[in-house]
Design a protein around this motif. Structure first.
Motif, PDB file in Angstrom:
ATOM      1  N   ILE A   3      34.147  18.772 -23.787  1.00  0.00           N
ATOM      2  CA  ILE A   3      34.885  19.950 -22.982  1.00  0.00           C
ATOM      3  C   ILE A   3      34.544  21.270 -23.529  1.00  0.00           C
ATOM      4  O   ILE A   3      34.352  21.680 -24.673  1.00  0.00           O
ATOM      5  N   VAL A   6      38.110  26.041 -20.771  1.00  0.00           N
ATOM      6  CA  VAL A   6      39.586  25.844 -20.482  1.00  0.00           C
ATOM      7  C   VAL A   6      40.033  26.748 -19.324  1.00  0.00           C
ATOM      8  O   VAL A   6      39.949  27.782 -19.550  1.00  0.00           O
ATOM      9  N   LEU A 112      40.597  28.113 -30.203  1.00  0.00           N
ATOM     10  CA  LEU A 112      39.623  27.566 -29.013  1.00  0.00           C
ATOM     11  C   LEU A 112      38.285  28.374 -29.117  1.00  0.00           C
ATOM     12  O   LEU A 112      37.251  27.455 -29.040  1.00  0.00           O
ATOM     13  N   LEU A 119      37.328  30.477 -21.698  1.00  0.00           N
ATOM     14  CA  LEU A 119      38.681  30.552 -21.531  1.00  0.00           C
ATOM     15  C   LEU A 119      39.116  31.362 -20.259  1.00  0.00           C
ATOM     16  O   LEU A 119      38.678  32.640 -20.281  1.00  0.00           O
ATOM     17  N   CYS A 176      34.968  21.044 -18.142  1.00  0.00           N
ATOM     18  CA  CYS A 176      36.436  21.893 -17.956  1.00  0.00           C
ATOM     19  C   CYS A 176      37.734  21.131 -17.916  1.00  0.00           C
ATOM     20  O   CYS A 176      37.682  20.056 -17.730  1.00  0.00           O
ATOM     21  N   VAL A 177      38.730  21.681 -18.603  1.00  0.00           N
ATOM     22  CA  VAL A 177      40.221  21.144 -18.478  1.00  0.00           C
ATOM     23  C   VAL A 177      41.011  22.203 -17.887  1.00  0.00           C
ATOM     24  O   VAL A 177      40.805  23.305 -18.320  1.00  0.00           O
ATOM     25  N   VAL A 179      44.690  23.085 -17.435  1.00  0.00           N
ATOM     26  CA  VAL A 179      45.900  23.145 -18.235  1.00  0.00           C
ATOM     27  C   VAL A 179      47.134  23.721 -17.564  1.00  0.00           C
ATOM     28  O   VAL A 179      47.342  24.726 -17.256  1.00  0.00           O
ATOM     29  N   LEU A 223      47.017  22.175 -27.897  1.00  0.00           N
ATOM     30  CA  LEU A 223      45.620  21.691 -27.273  1.00  0.00           C
ATOM     31  C   LEU A 223      44.462  21.920 -28.021  1.00  0.00           C
ATOM     32  O   LEU A 223      43.571  21.067 -27.842  1.00  0.00           O
ATOM     33  N   ILE A 227      41.471  18.833 -27.826  1.00  0.00           N
ATOM     34  CA  ILE A 227      40.386  18.989 -27.315  1.00  0.00           C
ATOM     35  C   ILE A 227      39.167  18.673 -28.523  1.00  0.00           C
ATOM     36  O   ILE A 227      38.427  17.862 -28.148  1.00  0.00           O
TER      37      ILE A 227
END
Length: 232
Positions: A3, A6, A112, A119, A176-177, A179, A223, A227
């Motif tokens: 990943i 985000v 992160l 982000l 990518c994730v 959320v 999170l 990750i």
């Protein structure tokens, strides 16, 4: 694939949903209906809002709908005012809606960034109010890009806005994730070929979100650990 990026939903994910939009909806209804109790009740029912508890109900268009979709519901009750005019008014009112964070965004984003993640924020709110909300808690500069349903790439559950953000970050969608707190968020993530993480700070229950999520977390503060575990 590790990943690398985000994409966050905003309301119900970064901000507590009821603390923000439950209060805002009460104010909006009062301004539209004035002393007309019948109109107030009709609007509340159509929008999925409980005037006694001052809470937005699950399934309400306010949860995941765009401002234009909310305006369409209101327009049915006050046809003398154009839908676009209502939408513009809603966006203006939304910019000053009270914002209650789910967690410390400076701490979250710092954690992160330490694991080298891009982000972004993608909301079905309009981009202007979204930027105003993040700025009101000194968090706008914490994100690389902020996109709304009026930013030119469509709205969730479509994949297009998420793919556009992945492209802006120069990160493959598969790295990518997404959320979020609603099925709209998770369906968009799945459609874009991203991993999906659900959080329980919105109105949807875990049972509704689990089939569409790679993980269900209590809130976004969990999170970074998730990750890091995925990337090991």
């Amino acid at each position: 694939m590790n990943i690398r990026g985000v994409i966050f939903d905003k309301d119900g994910t970064l901000f507590d949903f009821q603390s923000t939009w439950g209060i805002w909806t009460a104010q909006i209804l009062a301004r539209i209906a004035g002393s007309d109790g019948v109109l107030l009740g009709q609007l509340a029912r159509s929008l999925g809002y409980d005037t006694k508890t001052r809470r937005v109900q699950p399934g309400s268009v306010i949860v995941a709908g765009t401002p234009m979709q909310i305006a369409a519901v209101i327009h049915d009750h006050i046809p003398g005012m154009g839908q676009s005019q209502i939408c513009g008014w809603l966006n203006g009112e939304a910019e000053t809606a009270p914002q209650v964070l789910v967690t410390d965004l400076h701490r979250l984003t710092a954690e992160l960034r330490r694991i080298d993640l891009g982000l972004c924020v993608m909301t079905n709110d309009a981009e202007g109010p979204a930027r105003a909300h993040l700025a009101s808690v000194q968090a706008l500069d914490l994100f690389d890009f902020v996109m709304g349903s009026d930013s030119g790439f469509g709205a969730k559950p479509q994949a297009a806005p998420l793919l556009a953000l992945a492209d802006k970050m120069d990160i493959p969608a598969a790295a990518c994730v997404m959320v979020g707190d609603s099925t709209h968020d998770l369906r968009a993530g799945r459609a874009a070929g991203m991993r999906t993480v659900a959080v329980l700070t919105g109105l949807a229950e875990a049972a509704e979100l689990t089939p569409l999520a790679d993980a269900v977390l209590p809130d976004v503060s969990h999170l970074p650990a998730w990750i890091s575990a995925q990337n090991r």
